[in-house]
Design a protein around this motif. Structure first.
Motif, PDB file in Angstrom:
ATOM      1  N   UNK A  52     -46.688  63.211  64.912  1.00  0.00           N
ATOM      2  CA  UNK A  52     -47.653  64.290  65.129  1.00  0.00           C
ATOM      3  C   UNK A  52     -47.764  64.624  66.617  1.00  0.00           C
ATOM      4  N   UNK A  53     -47.832  63.612  67.453  1.00  0.00           N
ATOM      5  CA  UNK A  53     -47.869  63.818  68.908  1.00  0.00           C
ATOM      6  C   UNK A  53     -46.619  64.566  69.375  1.00  0.00           C
ATOM      7  N   UNK A  54     -45.455  64.150  68.890  1.00  0.00           N
ATOM      8  CA  UNK A  54     -44.209  64.811  69.269  1.00  0.00           C
ATOM      9  C   UNK A  54     -44.178  66.271  68.862  1.00  0.00           C
ATOM     10  N   UNK A  55     -44.731  66.558  67.695  1.00  0.00           N
ATOM     11  CA  UNK A  55     -44.794  67.948  67.235  1.00  0.00           C
ATOM     12  C   UNK A  55     -45.709  68.756  68.143  1.00  0.00           C
ATOM     13  N   UNK A  56     -46.882  68.191  68.455  1.00  0.00           N
ATOM     14  CA  UNK A  56     -47.832  68.895  69.326  1.00  0.00           C
ATOM     15  C   UNK A  56     -47.227  69.128  70.709  1.00  0.00           C
ATOM     16  N   UNK A  57     -46.505  68.133  71.234  1.00  0.00           N
ATOM     17  CA  UNK A  57     -45.916  68.237  72.567  1.00  0.00           C
ATOM     18  C   UNK A  57     -44.542  68.920  72.562  1.00  0.00           C
ATOM     19  N   UNK A  65     -36.819  60.274  66.738  1.00  0.00           N
ATOM     20  CA  UNK A  65     -36.728  58.812  66.618  1.00  0.00           C
ATOM     21  C   UNK A  65     -37.890  58.231  65.827  1.00  0.00           C
ATOM     22  N   UNK A  66     -39.081  58.745  66.039  1.00  0.00           N
ATOM     23  CA  UNK A  66     -40.213  58.228  65.278  1.00  0.00           C
ATOM     24  C   UNK A  66     -40.196  58.716  63.835  1.00  0.00           C
ATOM     25  N   UNK A  67     -39.644  59.893  63.608  1.00  0.00           N
ATOM     26  CA  UNK A  67     -39.487  60.374  62.230  1.00  0.00           C
ATOM     27  C   UNK A  67     -38.531  59.503  61.437  1.00  0.00           C
ATOM     28  N   UNK A  68     -37.394  59.174  62.036  1.00  0.00           N
ATOM     29  CA  UNK A  68     -36.434  58.292  61.362  1.00  0.00           C
ATOM     30  C   UNK A  68     -37.040  56.903  61.177  1.00  0.00           C
ATOM     31  N   UNK A  69     -37.740  56.403  62.198  1.00  0.00           N
ATOM     32  CA  UNK A  69     -38.409  55.104  62.089  1.00  0.00           C
ATOM     33  C   UNK A  69     -39.439  55.117  60.964  1.00  0.00           C
ATOM     34  N   UNK A  70     -40.153  56.208  60.846  1.00  0.00           N
ATOM     35  CA  UNK A  70     -41.146  56.351  59.778  1.00  0.00           C
ATOM     36  C   UNK A  70     -40.493  56.247  58.407  1.00  0.00           C
TER      37      UNK A  70
END
Length: 86
Positions: A52-57, A65-70
């Motif tokens: 969510x932070x990455x999307x906002x930023x 990377x966090x999406x794949x980790x998720x």
């Protein structure tokens, strides 16, 4: 791509693949006895917030990377549910 993006992708890649040995072992042995569900719940929550932070930023390395980790850590949670104590 500049060196900061490459650095972010490399760091994210390392943290993303960290769970793969645990997934592989759990899937192969069909056992998750020594894996903490609470740790994965907290981790999945944190990863969701990072996405969510990455999307906002609008930060591609953070989102990717966090999406794949998720996805990988959610799959590990699935294995814990599937192979957990009956």
């Amino acid at each position: 791509m500049n060196y900061i993006v490459i650095l972010g992708l490399l760091a994210g890649f390392c943290t993303t693949i960290a769970v793969i040995p645990q997934i592989r072992k759990s899937w192969k042995q069909k056992k998750v006895d020594n894996v903490s569900p609470l740790m994965f719940i907290i981790l999945i929550t944190g990863l969701s917030l990072w996405v969510l932070y990455g999307i906002i930023q609008n930060d591609f390395p953070v989102i990717l990377t966090n999406g794949v980790s998720l996805v990988l850590n959610s799959f590990m949670m699935y294995l814990m549910i599937k192979y957990g104590k009956k």
